[in-house]
Design a protein around this motif. Sequence first.
Motif, mmCIF file in Angstrom:
data_model
loop_
_atom_site.group_PDB
_atom_site.id
_atom_site.type_symbol
_atom_site.label_atom_id
_atom_site.label_comp_id
_atom_site.label_asym_id
_atom_site.label_seq_id
_atom_site.Cartn_x
_atom_site.Cartn_y
_atom_site.Cartn_z
ATOM 1 N N VAL A 1 -50.724 20.778 39.034
ATOM 2 C CA VAL A 1 -51.026 19.665 39.936
ATOM 3 C C VAL A 1 -50.789 20.096 41.383
ATOM 4 O O VAL A 1 -51.621 19.838 42.265
ATOM 5 C CB VAL A 1 -50.175 18.425 39.572
ATOM 6 N N ILE A 2 -49.661 20.765 41.647
ATOM 7 C CA ILE A 2 -49.369 21.224 43.016
ATOM 8 C C ILE A 2 -50.447 22.197 43.478
ATOM 9 O O ILE A 2 -50.945 22.103 44.604
ATOM 10 C CB ILE A 2 -47.983 21.893 43.113
ATOM 11 N N ASP A 3 -50.810 23.152 42.622
ATOM 12 C CA ASP A 3 -51.850 24.130 42.981
ATOM 13 C C ASP A 3 -53.131 23.430 43.424
ATOM 14 O O ASP A 3 -53.748 23.825 44.425
ATOM 15 C CB ASP A 3 -52.165 25.053 41.798
ATOM 16 N N GLN A 4 -53.509 22.407 42.702
ATOM 17 C CA GLN A 4 -54.732 21.681 43.061
ATOM 18 C C GLN A 4 -54.551 20.871 44.337
ATOM 19 O O GLN A 4 -55.488 20.733 45.130
ATOM 20 C CB GLN A 4 -55.154 20.766 41.919
ATOM 21 N N ALA A 5 -53.367 20.350 44.547
ATOM 22 C CA ALA A 5 -53.124 19.489 45.718
ATOM 23 C C ALA A 5 -53.067 20.272 47.020
ATOM 24 O O ALA A 5 -53.436 19.748 48.066
ATOM 25 C CB ALA A 5 -51.824 18.701 45.518
ATOM 26 N N ILE A 6 -52.595 21.513 46.996
ATOM 27 C CA ILE A 6 -52.380 22.239 48.259
ATOM 28 C C ILE A 6 -53.571 23.084 48.700
ATOM 29 O O ILE A 6 -53.652 23.457 49.862
ATOM 30 C CB ILE A 6 -51.122 23.129 48.194
ATOM 31 N N GLY A 7 -54.468 23.407 47.819
ATOM 32 C CA GLY A 7 -55.638 24.180 48.206
ATOM 33 C C GLY A 7 -55.332 25.650 48.421
ATOM 34 O O GLY A 7 -54.226 26.134 48.165
ATOM 35 N N SER A 8 -56.311 26.366 48.943
ATOM 36 C CA SER A 8 -56.217 27.830 49.051
ATOM 37 C C SER A 8 -55.444 28.322 50.281
ATOM 38 O O SER A 8 -55.155 29.511 50.377
ATOM 39 C CB SER A 8 -57.621 28.440 49.056
ATOM 40 N N ASP A 9 -55.103 27.435 51.205
ATOM 41 C CA ASP A 9 -54.343 27.859 52.390
ATOM 42 C C ASP A 9 -52.869 28.096 52.081
ATOM 43 O O ASP A 9 -52.131 28.644 52.895
ATOM 44 C CB ASP A 9 -54.449 26.818 53.508
ATOM 45 N N PHE A 10 -52.447 27.670 50.898
ATOM 46 C CA PHE A 10 -51.042 27.778 50.508
ATOM 47 C C PHE A 10 -50.923 28.338 49.096
ATOM 48 O O PHE A 10 -51.876 28.280 48.315
ATOM 49 C CB PHE A 10 -50.359 26.400 50.576
ATOM 50 N N ARG A 11 -49.750 28.891 48.820
ATOM 51 C CA ARG A 11 -49.446 29.400 47.472
ATOM 52 C C ARG A 11 -48.123 28.810 47.016
ATOM 53 O O ARG A 11 -47.227 28.594 47.819
ATOM 54 C CB ARG A 11 -49.337 30.922 47.488
ATOM 55 N N VAL A 12 -48.024 28.591 45.724
ATOM 56 C CA VAL A 12 -46.806 28.032 45.141
ATOM 57 C C VAL A 12 -46.112 29.118 44.328
ATOM 58 O O VAL A 12 -46.754 29.831 43.559
ATOM 59 C CB VAL A 12 -47.116 26.850 44.200
ATOM 60 N N PHE A 13 -44.799 29.225 44.519
ATOM 61 C CA PHE A 13 -43.977 30.138 43.727
ATOM 62 C C PHE A 13 -42.929 29.299 43.015
ATOM 63 O O PHE A 13 -42.385 28.361 43.591
ATOM 64 C CB PHE A 13 -43.309 31.194 44.617
ATOM 65 N N LEU B 1 -41.287 30.921 31.396
ATOM 66 C CA LEU B 1 -40.634 30.724 32.683
ATOM 67 C C LEU B 1 -40.434 29.245 32.995
ATOM 68 O O LEU B 1 -39.422 28.859 33.560
ATOM 69 C CB LEU B 1 -41.448 31.396 33.788
ATOM 70 N N PHE B 2 -41.403 28.410 32.631
ATOM 71 C CA PHE B 2 -41.349 26.986 32.945
ATOM 72 C C PHE B 2 -41.305 26.155 31.681
ATOM 73 O O PHE B 2 -41.861 26.529 30.659
ATOM 74 C CB PHE B 2 -42.596 26.555 33.733
ATOM 75 N N SER B 3 -40.681 24.988 31.804
ATOM 76 C CA SER B 3 -40.785 24.005 30.728
ATOM 77 C C SER B 3 -42.223 23.480 30.742
ATOM 78 O O SER B 3 -42.939 23.645 31.753
ATOM 79 C CB SER B 3 -39.798 22.862 30.965
ATOM 80 N N PRO B 4 -42.670 22.833 29.688
ATOM 81 C CA PRO B 4 -44.033 22.288 29.713
ATOM 82 C C PRO B 4 -44.273 21.329 30.889
ATOM 83 O O PRO B 4 -45.332 21.364 31.504
ATOM 84 C CB PRO B 4 -44.142 21.560 28.365
ATOM 85 N N ALA B 5 -43.285 20.494 31.213
ATOM 86 C CA ALA B 5 -43.450 19.559 32.337
ATOM 87 C C ALA B 5 -43.555 20.312 33.666
ATOM 88 O O ALA B 5 -44.386 19.969 34.513
ATOM 89 C CB ALA B 5 -42.285 18.574 32.378
ATOM 90 N N GLU B 6 -42.724 21.345 33.851
ATOM 91 C CA GLU B 6 -42.771 22.137 35.085
ATOM 92 C C GLU B 6 -44.099 22.872 35.202
ATOM 93 O O GLU B 6 -44.682 22.966 36.291
ATOM 94 C CB GLU B 6 -41.623 23.144 35.123
ATOM 95 N N ARG B 7 -44.585 23.405 34.095
ATOM 96 C CA ARG B 7 -45.855 24.143 34.112
ATOM 97 C C ARG B 7 -47.008 23.214 34.459
ATOM 98 O O ARG B 7 -47.881 23.540 35.245
ATOM 99 C CB ARG B 7 -46.081 24.816 32.750
ATOM 100 N N SER B 8 -47.009 22.033 33.871
ATOM 101 C CA SER B 8 -48.075 21.071 34.164
ATOM 102 C C SER B 8 -48.036 20.633 35.625
ATOM 103 O O SER B 8 -49.078 20.533 36.277
ATOM 104 C CB SER B 8 -47.946 19.845 33.259
ATOM 105 N N PHE B 9 -46.834 20.375 36.138
ATOM 106 C CA PHE B 9 -46.721 19.956 37.528
ATOM 107 C C PHE B 9 -47.131 21.087 38.477
ATOM 108 O O PHE B 9 -47.713 20.824 39.533
ATOM 109 C CB PHE B 9 -45.304 19.470 37.838
#
Length: 194
Positions: free
Chosen positions: A61-73, A50-58
Amino acid sequence: MRTFTRNPMSPLVIILAVIAIAVILAVVLKGADSRQSGSIGYPYQPAKQLFSPAERSFLGVIDQAIGSDFRVFGKVRVADVALVKSGLSKSARQGALNKIAYKHFDYVVCKSSDLSVVCAIELNDKSHGSKRAQTRDEMLSKVCDVIGLPLITFPAKSAYAIAEVKAQLASVLDVAPKAQATHANADAPHTLSA
């Protein structure tokens, strides 16, 4: 008394009629099948990822930056976030939908509690320097402005500090970046594998 003679052509006529009917039936059924599935059938194959390696890695990073109050799609269609206003003519409505129908955001951040959309994120790599990509980026920006959705862009790079990403997202997510990291390496740059 009258005698009937058999016509020697009648079995041949019957056979030809049966063959003609079978051919016509086959053509009609094949035509109906091609209208249902398209004239090219189903020319698909599975995507490798689904993601390029750069998109997957980023994404990590976003998951760690936003914490459990938010979800990334990831790879969310613009048309799933921005709806065309009612009251337009059919052609104007279709034109507006066509502008966004095949576009997507790299990432969308939602509240974990109700999955309401908080912001969209674009990861801009070298391909965003092309005229076509700049036109697309400008369109995404205008759509986000119109619907009141913050659009945050990050330049693609080989490493990101989670604290920097968190700081850039803080005002949108209504969370203050922590002055001190809770983990020893939380502020260390995370290298993207390309």
